[in-house]
Write an enzyme that holds these catalytic residues in place. Sequence first.
Site, PDB file in Angstrom:
ATOM      1  CG  ASP A   1      39.703  36.373  40.842  1.00 27.34           C
ATOM      2  OD1 ASP A   1      39.053  35.351  40.561  1.00 27.34           O
ATOM      3  OD2 ASP A   1      39.845  36.800  41.994  1.00 27.34           O
TER       4      ASP A   1
ATOM      5  CG  ASP B   1      43.459  45.664  43.854  1.00 29.34           C
ATOM      6  OD1 ASP B   1      43.714  46.451  42.932  1.00 29.34           O
ATOM      7  OD2 ASP B   1      42.937  46.014  44.938  1.00 29.34           O
TER       8      ASP B   1
ATOM      9  CB  THR C   1      45.057  37.181  41.309  1.00 30.47           C
ATOM     10  OG1 THR C   1      43.653  36.928  41.232  1.00 30.47           O
ATOM     11  CG2 THR C   1      45.348  38.308  40.357  1.00 30.47           C
TER      12      THR C   1
ATOM     13  NE  ARG D   1      42.716  36.768  52.455  1.00 33.95           N
ATOM     14  CZ  ARG D   1      42.708  36.817  51.134  1.00 33.95           C
ATOM     15  NH1 ARG D   1      43.118  37.886  50.503  1.00 33.95           N
ATOM     16  NH2 ARG D   1      42.272  35.816  50.419  1.00 33.95           N
TER      17      ARG D   1
ATOM     18  CG  ASP E   1      40.969  40.737  39.690  1.00 35.67           C
ATOM     19  OD1 ASP E   1      42.182  40.435  39.763  1.00 35.67           O
ATOM     20  OD2 ASP E   1      40.223  40.756  40.679  1.00 35.67           O
TER      21      ASP E   1
ATOM     22  N   GLY F   1      45.443  35.910  48.058  1.00 37.73           N
ATOM     23  CA  GLY F   1      45.074  34.537  47.677  1.00 37.73           C
ATOM     24  C   GLY F   1      46.215  33.898  46.903  1.00 37.73           C
TER      25      GLY F   1
ATOM     26  NE  ARG G   1      33.551  36.154  47.530  1.00 38.24           N
ATOM     27  CZ  ARG G   1      34.719  35.802  48.035  1.00 38.24           C
ATOM     28  NH1 ARG G   1      35.776  36.563  47.850  1.00 38.24           N
ATOM     29  NH2 ARG G   1      34.843  34.707  48.731  1.00 38.24           N
TER      30      ARG G   1
END
Length: 323
Positions: free
Chosen positions: A127, A103, A125, A72, A129, A11, A171
Amino acid sequence: MKKIGVLTSGGDSPGMNAAIRAIVRKGKALGLDVMGINSGYKGCLAGDFRDLDLTDVSGIIEEGGTILRSKRAPEFKEKEERAKAIRNLSQNEIDGIVAIGGDGTLRGANALNREGVPTVCIPATIDNDIYGTDMTIGVDTCLNTVVESVDRIRTTASALERTFIVEVMGRNSGYIALMGGLSGGAEVILIPEVEYNLEEVAKNIYNGYKRGKQHMIVVVAEGIYKEGSAAHYVGKNLKEQIGFEVRVTVLGHMQRGGNPSAYDRGIASRLGAEAVTCLSEGKKGVMLGLHGHNIETVDYSEVLSNKKELDMELYDLAETLAQ
Ligand code: ADP
């Protein structure tokens, strides 16, 4: 090391371009050639490369998205496929790669590194994360967008005395909801990491209005409800319970777009330049993480074998401050 490649994968996040610019310019300053690899690992497989010069990265520091694009490429998980990519890299005399992404990108870079192509990763990213770094490129811009949206919604919520549900991305991680909710002053924050009870939420909202609150903003992470839209689910449920008007806003891809913030441009520039220095000094198989204000290297194995946990003290703080 004479020539390095740079790719963005997964992303996109605001600040990726600032990182590409830093990699090209630092590379040139160290006397290296830099090649852009288009469309992430897809471009490695297709041999879709292009030379990047100082002027190719002019005027991109302020742009969101990525000039190298990102697609992707699930087939990159196969070793036989990666062998094709490694042949392409070698034919183009690319001696090392800086991979920018999340990731999955890191897993791809790890595989390439294991199979003989030196790689260094920069975490990007929205996120936040990724284990091993306090911040990833793009998070700050995303949070600024969330906070600006919450501010705007609060203005109209105050005028109309309605409850507003704002759904943000996440998510599996509640980071955006937690930090966006904390910084936006939301009354309620619902995240995947914490079980929620909508009866309790409804009671809080009702009591808030009784205490004289003019507006109620509930920030929900998309991942709190798996069978459809989290915001619509929460909105419908709360409306049935409290009987007030409830309005739902899903921020969606707005959160990924826009010009990167000063903070994201700053860390992207620093991380990009440092990644080139690392490769030129023979370091590989590492992600560059931010620890406080410092950049540190973290082995891929450590990043990939650990999970970044949400800081629950911040969740408690947000609850305390929301009263
Ligand atoms: P992100 O980097 O944002 O987490 P993805 O999970 O979509 O995004 O991963 C980006 C790309 O990384 C994938 O399209 C694929 O090409 C590559 N990738 C992901 N997982 C692996 C893996 N286990 N091994 C090799 N490559 C991978």
